[in-house]
Design an enzyme around this catalytic site. Structure first.
Site, PDB file in Angstrom:
ATOM      1  N   GLN A   1      54.698 -79.353 -89.011  1.00  0.00           N
ATOM      2  CA  GLN A   1      54.982 -78.007 -88.753  1.00  0.00           C
ATOM      3  C   GLN A   1      56.032 -77.096 -89.465  1.00  0.00           C
ATOM      4  O   GLN A   1      55.701 -76.263 -89.958  1.00  0.00           O
ATOM      5  CB  GLN A   1      54.963 -77.906 -87.064  1.00  0.00           C
ATOM      6  CG  GLN A   1      55.295 -76.510 -86.794  1.00  0.00           C
ATOM      7  CD  GLN A   1      55.495 -76.066 -85.560  1.00  0.00           C
ATOM      8  OE1 GLN A   1      55.815 -74.919 -84.727  1.00  0.00           O
ATOM      9  NE2 GLN A   1      55.326 -77.084 -84.324  1.00  0.00           N
TER      10      GLN A   1
ATOM     11  N   GLU B   1      60.606 -81.288 -83.555  1.00  0.00           N
ATOM     12  CA  GLU B   1      60.923 -80.241 -82.667  1.00  0.00           C
ATOM     13  C   GLU B   1      62.028 -80.443 -81.661  1.00  0.00           C
ATOM     14  O   GLU B   1      63.032 -79.962 -81.616  1.00  0.00           O
ATOM     15  CB  GLU B   1      59.461 -79.499 -82.229  1.00  0.00           C
ATOM     16  CG  GLU B   1      59.841 -78.446 -81.248  1.00  0.00           C
ATOM     17  CD  GLU B   1      60.296 -77.115 -81.814  1.00  0.00           C
ATOM     18  OE1 GLU B   1      60.099 -76.551 -83.031  1.00  0.00           O
ATOM     19  OE2 GLU B   1      61.433 -76.438 -81.381  1.00  0.00           O
TER      20      GLU B   1
ATOM     21  N   ASP C   1      60.860 -76.190 -85.725  1.00  0.00           N
ATOM     22  CA  ASP C   1      59.942 -76.336 -86.413  1.00  0.00           C
ATOM     23  C   ASP C   1      59.776 -74.900 -87.343  1.00  0.00           C
ATOM     24  O   ASP C   1      60.245 -74.720 -88.480  1.00  0.00           O
ATOM     25  CB  ASP C   1      58.661 -76.829 -86.167  1.00  0.00           C
ATOM     26  CG  ASP C   1      58.863 -78.400 -85.831  1.00  0.00           C
ATOM     27  OD1 ASP C   1      59.571 -79.037 -86.507  1.00  0.00           O
ATOM     28  OD2 ASP C   1      57.978 -78.781 -85.133  1.00  0.00           O
TER      29      ASP C   1
ATOM     30  N   GLY D   1      72.517 -61.105 -72.692  1.00  0.00           N
ATOM     31  CA  GLY D   1      73.568 -60.058 -73.140  1.00  0.00           C
ATOM     32  C   GLY D   1      74.358 -59.498 -72.064  1.00  0.00           C
ATOM     33  O   GLY D   1      74.533 -60.076 -71.102  1.00  0.00           O
ATOM     34  N   GLY D   2      75.081 -58.461 -72.412  1.00  0.00           N
ATOM     35  CA  GLY D   2      75.862 -57.791 -71.593  1.00  0.00           C
ATOM     36  C   GLY D   2      75.270 -56.829 -70.447  1.00  0.00           C
ATOM     37  O   GLY D   2      75.811 -56.587 -69.284  1.00  0.00           O
TER      38      GLY D   2
HETATM   39  N1  COA Z   1      51.004 -89.988-101.415  1.00  0.00           N
HETATM   40  C1  COA Z   1      51.574 -91.164-101.372  1.00  0.00           C
HETATM   41  N2  COA Z   1      52.548 -91.320-100.332  1.00  0.00           N
HETATM   42  C2  COA Z   1      52.785 -90.086 -99.623  1.00  0.00           C
HETATM   43  C3  COA Z   1      52.156 -88.893 -99.891  1.00  0.00           C
HETATM   44  C4  COA Z   1      51.272 -88.880-100.968  1.00  0.00           C
HETATM   45  N3  COA Z   1      50.533 -87.844-101.158  1.00  0.00           N
HETATM   46  N4  COA Z   1      52.730 -87.876 -99.090  1.00  0.00           N
HETATM   47  C5  COA Z   1      53.475 -88.608 -98.336  1.00  0.00           C
HETATM   48  N5  COA Z   1      53.652 -90.135 -98.630  1.00  0.00           N
HETATM   49  C6  COA Z   1      54.313 -91.005 -98.193  1.00  0.00           C
HETATM   50  C7  COA Z   1      56.040 -90.664 -98.208  1.00  0.00           C
HETATM   51  O1  COA Z   1      56.500 -91.164 -99.691  1.00  0.00           O
HETATM   52  C8  COA Z   1      56.623 -91.757 -97.207  1.00  0.00           C
HETATM   53  O2  COA Z   1      56.843 -92.885 -97.981  1.00  0.00           O
HETATM   54  P1  COA Z   1      57.928 -93.794 -97.916  1.00  0.00           P
HETATM   55  O3  COA Z   1      58.563 -93.730 -96.476  1.00  0.00           O
HETATM   56  O4  COA Z   1      57.654 -95.147 -98.418  1.00  0.00           O
HETATM   57  O5  COA Z   1      58.867 -93.048 -98.953  1.00  0.00           O
HETATM   58  C9  COA Z   1      55.569 -91.693 -96.393  1.00  0.00           C
HETATM   59  O6  COA Z   1      54.387 -91.103 -96.678  1.00  0.00           O
HETATM   60  C10 COA Z   1      55.988 -91.066 -94.957  1.00  0.00           C
HETATM   61  O7  COA Z   1      56.610 -89.916 -95.117  1.00  0.00           O
HETATM   62  P2  COA Z   1      57.569 -89.347 -93.691  1.00  0.00           P
HETATM   63  O8  COA Z   1      57.947 -88.031 -94.271  1.00  0.00           O
HETATM   64  O9  COA Z   1      58.403 -90.283 -93.541  1.00  0.00           O
HETATM   65  O10 COA Z   1      56.540 -89.343 -92.543  1.00  0.00           O
HETATM   66  P3  COA Z   1      56.504 -89.768 -91.282  1.00  0.00           P
HETATM   67  O11 COA Z   1      55.272 -89.420 -90.542  1.00  0.00           O
HETATM   68  O12 COA Z   1      57.046 -90.937 -90.920  1.00  0.00           O
HETATM   69  O13 COA Z   1      57.593 -88.701 -90.335  1.00  0.00           O
HETATM   70  C11 COA Z   1      58.600 -86.561 -89.904  1.00  0.00           C
HETATM   71  C12 COA Z   1      57.527 -87.518 -90.197  1.00  0.00           C
HETATM   72  C13 COA Z   1      58.360 -85.364 -89.453  1.00  0.00           C
HETATM   73  C14 COA Z   1      59.465 -87.246 -88.658  1.00  0.00           C
HETATM   74  C15 COA Z   1      59.606 -86.797 -91.382  1.00  0.00           C
HETATM   75  O14 COA Z   1      58.834 -86.496 -92.232  1.00  0.00           O
HETATM   76  C16 COA Z   1      60.871 -85.992 -91.027  1.00  0.00           C
HETATM   77  O15 COA Z   1      61.791 -86.165 -90.314  1.00  0.00           O
HETATM   78  N6  COA Z   1      60.956 -84.728 -91.921  1.00  0.00           N
HETATM   79  C17 COA Z   1      61.905 -83.908 -92.001  1.00  0.00           C
HETATM   80  C18 COA Z   1      62.379 -83.103 -90.571  1.00  0.00           C
HETATM   81  C19 COA Z   1      61.256 -82.246 -90.177  1.00  0.00           C
HETATM   82  O16 COA Z   1      60.524 -81.475 -91.091  1.00  0.00           O
HETATM   83  N7  COA Z   1      60.551 -82.514 -88.869  1.00  0.00           N
HETATM   84  C20 COA Z   1      59.733 -81.522 -88.359  1.00  0.00           C
HETATM   85  C21 COA Z   1      58.299 -81.868 -88.451  1.00  0.00           C
HETATM   86  S1  COA Z   1      57.216 -80.638 -87.864  1.00  0.00           S
END
Ligand code: COA
Length: 426
Positions: free
Chosen positions: A17, A139, A168, A247-248
């Site tokens: 998001q 979030e 988010d 607020g106030g």
């Molecule tokens: N091709 C190949 N690999 C891909 C890819 C693509 N097109 N797109 C993503 N990936 C891989 C990434 O390289 C990563 O691999 P790695 O861990 O081996 O380096 C993997 O997918 C997972 O990415 P990640 O961001 O860790 O996803 P997740 O599902 O495990 O975590 C979140 C999700 C949201 C928790 C995390 O991305 C995060 O903390 N983001 C920052 C904060 C944020 O925006 N949070 C709010 C989300 S609404």
């Protein structure tokens, strides 16, 4: 009519998001947003909370309007080649991967800069530098870490998260502002720069008034909090203040006619000082206008419970819309508690394009929130979200200018995954 961000091309590496809200806004302002997705699955939200079998979820469709979708395996050497070509031709790369993921793809800041020194690299992470920098965040974690949860809810209840996605979508908004600011500065410097927005910081920014109150505590009780009038001492941190106004001008949520059966038959009522006398007349307490316990704001503060109970006796005789009409006649600030059903049906929101009906080739018609920011010279036209990989070929050929032979070579490497979803009817 042209759009404000015509000519700006965004390499959109966002998912879930926070990042998608940012790039959706940029797309609405006219940027060409090319969303890179993992072949096969794409953005994980496509399949989350699915309501129509086989169709992209509302979670995805409502956050990814006006974008193009291209599937690339960023860990495949040919996929990396495509990404690097896109970096050379785009203005901004936006990502919200877990900390370190972009670097692990080989897309470090230095490498990106060597490919395109004008590129702006914009990132959302849960936390900024510090002990939590490596944590993954969603979030509600951000709401808790940014000060929203400890200050939301009632004093004698649990900390509460709010339905507004301040971690988010709030951080996505912050990032969008950072990006357009960096684009503006690039006009004079010719250089790209990094734009970082941490969700904890974004939430705290939105909880600014609570950090204000934290410091006011050192100088005495927070007199506009109900707790003050109830004689309950304050501790050393800002307490939860229920529905007290931040607020106030003291405010509360009050029952309206029908509250016994309708969970949203309530109105927010603000006892704004300049209209106090009108409030006294409306609720039938004209003698309060001159009474020493009620005439001045400071005298009213310890008596807010008594005052709001009296006002509520009046609001309970009206529906929230009747009360709204009467109070607005006297310029008394108030607002009905609107359900999502009422908002979805609200004609004025449809008329301004804040609530829009969008057609989708797989799921059919659905409602979405349009662009809440209206530019008079850059009107927003909300277009449906892309199917997974719908624009892969188009981007390779038209944006990157790849020949048929080169596209076939990349396809054969598996970097683009399976052929894109077919559109049944449009
Ligand atoms: N091709 C190949 N690999 C891909 C890819 C693509 N097109 N797109 C993503 N990936 C891989 C990434 O390289 C990563 O691999 P790695 O861990 O081996 O380096 C993997 O997918 C997972 O990415 P990640 O961001 O860790 O996803 P997740 O599902 O495990 O975590 C979140 C999700 C949201 C928790 C995390 O991305 C995060 O903390 N983001 C920052 C904060 C944020 O925006 N949070 C709010 C989300 S609404």
């Amino acid at each position: 009519m042209g759009k404000a961000l015509d000519g700006v091309r965004i390499l959109d590496f966002t998912h879930v998001q926070s990042g998608p809200t940012c790039t959706q806004l940029l797309a609405w302002f006219g940027a060409d947003v090319i969303k890179v997705e993992r072949p096969g699955t794409g953005d994980i939200t496509r399949g989350q909370l699915q309501d129509v079998k086989g169709a992209d979820s509302l979670y995805f469709t409502m956050l990814n309007h006006n974008k193009r979708s291209i599937t690339i395996d960023s860990k495949n050497p040919k996929g990396k080649e495509v990404l690097e070509a896109l970096i050379k031709t785009c203005d901004v790369l936006v990502e919200n991967f877990a900390p370190g993921a972009l670097d692990r793809m080989g897309l470090t800041w230095d490498h990106i800069q060597s490919l395109n020194p004008r590129m702006i690299v914009a990132s959302i992470k849960g936390f900024g530098p510090g002990k939590y920098a490596d944590c993954k965040v969603y979030e509600n974690v951000a709401q808790c870490a940014g000060g929203a949860a400890s200050t939301t809810g009632f004093r004698d209840g649990l900390p509460l998260v709010t339905g507004a996605q301040i971690g988010d979508s709030g951080t996505g908004l912050h990032l969008a502002l950072g990006i357009v600011t960096a684009l503006f500065q690039r006009e004079t410097t010719g250089r790209g720069q990094r734009v970082d927005a941490a969700m904890q910081d974004g939430v705290l920014n939105l909880c600014r008034v609570k950090l204000r109150d934290q410091q006011r505590l050192a100088h005495g009780p927070l007199t506009e909090y109900s707790q003050f009038g109830e004689g309950i001492p304050f501790g050393d941190a800002v307490p939860r203040a229920g529905n007290d106004s931040g607020g106030g001008q003291p405010g509360r949520i009050l029952k309206c006619k029908g509250w016994e059966t309708d969970p949203n038959a309530y109105i927010y009522f603000i006892t704004q000082a300049p209209v106090w006398e009108k409030i006294c007349d409306v609720i039938g307490e004209p003698e309060w206008k001159a009474h020493p316990d009620f005439a001045k704001p400071a005298a009213r503060l310890p008596r807010l419970n008594q005052i709001f109970e009296r006002i509520e006796q009046w609001t309970m005789t009206k529906t929230k819309f009747e009360a709204m009409d009467i109070l607005n006649e006297y310029d008394i600030p108030c607002g009905p508690i609107l359900s999502m059903k009422e908002i979805a049906e609200e004609e004025s929101l449809r008329a301004t394009g804040t609530v829009v009906e969008v057609d989708h080739p797989v799921r059919g018609k659905y409602l979405s929130v349009g662009n809440p920011i209206k530019l008079s010279d850059s009107p927003t036209e909300v277009k449906r979200s892309p199917l997974l990989g719908e624009h892969t070929q188009e981007v390779l050929r038209d944006v990157l200018g790849f020949s048929d032979a080169r596209v076939q070579e990349i396809e054969a490497s598996g970097a683009l995954g399976a052929p894109p979803q077919r559109i049944a009817a449009e």
